[in-house]
Design a protein around this motif. Structure first.
Motif, PDB file in Angstrom:
ATOM      1  N   PRO A   2       0.804  -1.233   0.000  1.00  0.00           N
ATOM      2  CA  PRO A   2       0.000   0.000   0.000  1.00  0.00           C
ATOM      3  C   PRO A   2       0.828   1.270   0.000  1.00  0.00           C
ATOM      4  N   SER A   3       1.975   1.259   0.678  1.00  0.00           N
ATOM      5  CA  SER A   3       2.781   2.482   0.717  1.00  0.00           C
ATOM      6  C   SER A   3       3.345   2.812  -0.659  1.00  0.00           C
ATOM      7  N   ILE A  52       2.629   6.059  -2.916  1.00  0.00           N
ATOM      8  CA  ILE A  52       3.740   6.841  -3.449  1.00  0.00           C
ATOM      9  C   ILE A  52       3.601   6.994  -4.957  1.00  0.00           C
ATOM     10  N   ALA A  53       3.153   5.947  -5.638  1.00  0.00           N
ATOM     11  CA  ALA A  53       2.963   6.030  -7.089  1.00  0.00           C
ATOM     12  C   ALA A  53       1.901   7.071  -7.434  1.00  0.00           C
ATOM     13  N   GLY A 106      -6.881  -1.502  -4.808  1.00  0.00           N
ATOM     14  CA  GLY A 106      -6.833  -2.297  -6.029  1.00  0.00           C
ATOM     15  C   GLY A 106      -5.502  -2.992  -6.215  1.00  0.00           C
ATOM     16  N   VAL A 107      -4.421  -2.301  -5.868  1.00  0.00           N
ATOM     17  CA  VAL A 107      -3.095  -2.922  -5.967  1.00  0.00           C
ATOM     18  C   VAL A 107      -2.997  -4.094  -4.997  1.00  0.00           C
ATOM     19  N   ILE A 119      -3.322   4.085   8.441  1.00  0.00           N
ATOM     20  CA  ILE A 119      -3.345   5.315   7.647  1.00  0.00           C
ATOM     21  C   ILE A 119      -3.888   5.093   6.239  1.00  0.00           C
ATOM     22  N   PHE A 120      -3.772   3.878   5.709  1.00  0.00           N
ATOM     23  CA  PHE A 120      -4.229   3.639   4.342  1.00  0.00           C
ATOM     24  C   PHE A 120      -5.745   3.471   4.245  1.00  0.00           C
TER      25      PHE A 120
END
Length: 474
Positions: free
Chosen positions: A51-52, A56-57, A91-92, A164-165
């Motif tokens: 998720p991080s 970032i992407a 989704g990732v 946080i996500f």
């Protein structure tokens, strides 16, 4: 009544380390039980790496819009849809999730128990209604965010990387306690996604990295508008949701900063609670389970791998540990863990990547060393991409043995890999300088840095004398 299981291997923890051992052992014909009371995939898939990097992407995409003008492309300020960004992150995770799923591992023949496991004695584990006896056990329970005993923190709303996500909107002002890799990555990402961001760090940001390299990251964060408070100890926190106050102690006295959301990124703690390791004769400390160089615990039947083993807390180290356990437990090979060529990367922009010793560590251990550098602004591809900040820094002995490498710049996490291979296989600076690299690529910086190691000797008076002498022969 309890169901009894007798198997070759019992693994506690279905994160990166445990899953890797389970998959390898099952495919080699071993009977395997895998115990996991929380999420399959562990921290990396659900709360950490995946998720991080997805967040970032998204932040990089927003920044590319802002920076389009330097390529002659007209673009306005990016419009950030926090709900859509969150959907992208989820989704990732969903795309990768099947690889770590219970269904996949059951398909490999692994018996998966979705329950908490603990040791009953030196040869037995309890997991829900099951009693498991195994020839070997692997503890791979990972680590969790460390929440320091800051006055007021227990009653003040805050998030960690585990929560946080799940945010449904971008915070107005994010205060980050901790300037390590997680803190810096999430600080820059949230700033680029529209939040005001303040970092609070008791020492310096990225304290384990070479200060010369870190300086480039610090400059980039400040240019993005991240407020950095280094050498600042958190004295207390207070407030309610949306209105947080952090009181700092600095060399200039006490002061306060205010924000809307508090992120605690102050390190991680090994997950050993509830395992009842004492009953199995397994020694451990606050840093994790004590292991030897072969990752075996004080109980000869039990291995500990990944974050819980107290070494470098990275997913790639967890995978490395898994390979060692497979070789030792299944093939009886004398494999040992070595971290001399273990890389680590901070995924800010520019990225910060390292392997081996820093300059300071090399000087302390070896005394006489040589340092070679090459800047990205001397690289044609970097100029074309308008990504010219940063440099490569190589530390070696005078005879060219590579002691460490650090890169701060675009795609540093990719560019560090030849240096990892070089250190793993004992290649020298001469080997690195002799390789042919395609033009124009960022990878040329590695060859140029290696070649720079020989510049002083190549153009020395002695070499010039030799060339003049040889020229007399026609």
């Amino acid at each position: 009544m309890s169901a009894e299981l007798d198997v070759d291997l019992c693994i506690i923890g279905a994160g990166s380390a445990g899953l890797s051992v389970a998959a390898g052992a099952a495919q080699l014909g071993q009977s395997v039980v895998l115990c996991e009371h929380a999420h399959m995939g562990g921290d990396c898939l659900n709360f950490g790496c995946v998720p991080s990097k997805a967040l970032i992407a998204a932040a990089k995409a927003a920044q590319r819009v802002r920076d389009a003008g330097k390529f002659g492309i007209r673009a306005g300020a990016p419009e950030i849809d926090a709900t859509a960004v969150r959907a992208h992150v989820r989704g990732v995770i969903a795309a990768i999730e099947p690889n770590d799923s219970q269904a996949r591992f059951e398909g490999l023949g692994v018996k998966v128990l979705r329950t908490h496991a603990k040791f009953r004695d030196a040869r037995t584990v309890e997991a829900g209604d099951h009693v498991i006896r195994a020839r070997r056990f692997v503890v791979a329970t990972g680590s969790s965010p460390f929440v320091p005993p800051i006055p007021g923190l227990s009653t003040t709303p805050h998030v960690t990387n585990e929560t946080i996500f799940e945010l449904s909107e971008t915070p107005r002002h994010l205060i980050v306690i901790g300037g390590g890799p997680i803190g810096c990555e999430l600080a820059q990402a949230h700033r680029r996604l529209g939040a005001e961001v303040s970092i609070v760090e008791a020492f310096t940001i990225c304290p384990k990295d070479d200060p010369e390299l870190v300086a480039v990251v610090r400059t980039a964060l400040l240019a993005d508008g991240v407020l950095i408070n280094e050498g600042a100890k958190v004295k207390a926190v207070a407030g309610a949701a949306g209105a947080i106050t952090v009181t700092l102690e600095t060399k200039d006295g006490e002061r306060q900063i205010s924000g809307s959301l508090l992120l605690v990124a102050a390190g991680r703690r090994a997950n050993v609670a509830g395992l009842e390791l004492e009953k199995a004769g397994i020694a451990y400390t606050v840093k994790g389970i004590t292991v030897d160089s072969g990752l075996r615990t004080s109980n000869a039947r039990v291995f500990a791998i990944g974050d819980v083993a107290g070494a470098l807390q990275f997913t790639h180290i967890a995978g490395y540990h898994a390979g060692i356990v497979i070789r030792r437990a299944l093939f009886r090979l004398p494999a040992k863990a070595s971290y001399a060529a273990a890389p680590w990367v901070t995924y800010t922009e520019p990225e910060l990547a390292n392997v081996g010793l820093t300059e300071a560590q090399a000087r302390a251990q070896h005394g006489d060393i040589r340092v070679a550098r090459w800047p990205f602004h001397e690289n044609d591809r970097a100029q074309a991409e308008r990504e010219t900040e940063g440099f490569v820094k190589i530390v070696a002995t005078p005879c060219g043995k590579i002691l460490g490498a650090g890169i701060v710049g675009p795609q540093a996490g990719e560019l560090i890999q030849p240096w990892v291979l070089a250190m793993t296989k004992g290649l020298t600076m001469r080997d690195m300088s002799s390789m042919i690299v395609p033009y124009p690529t960022l990878g040329e910086v590695n060859k140029r840095a290696a070649s720079a190691f020989f510049t002083a000797a190549l153009f020395s008076p002695r070499t010039k004398w030799l060339v003049r002498l040889l020229s007399r022969f026609g």
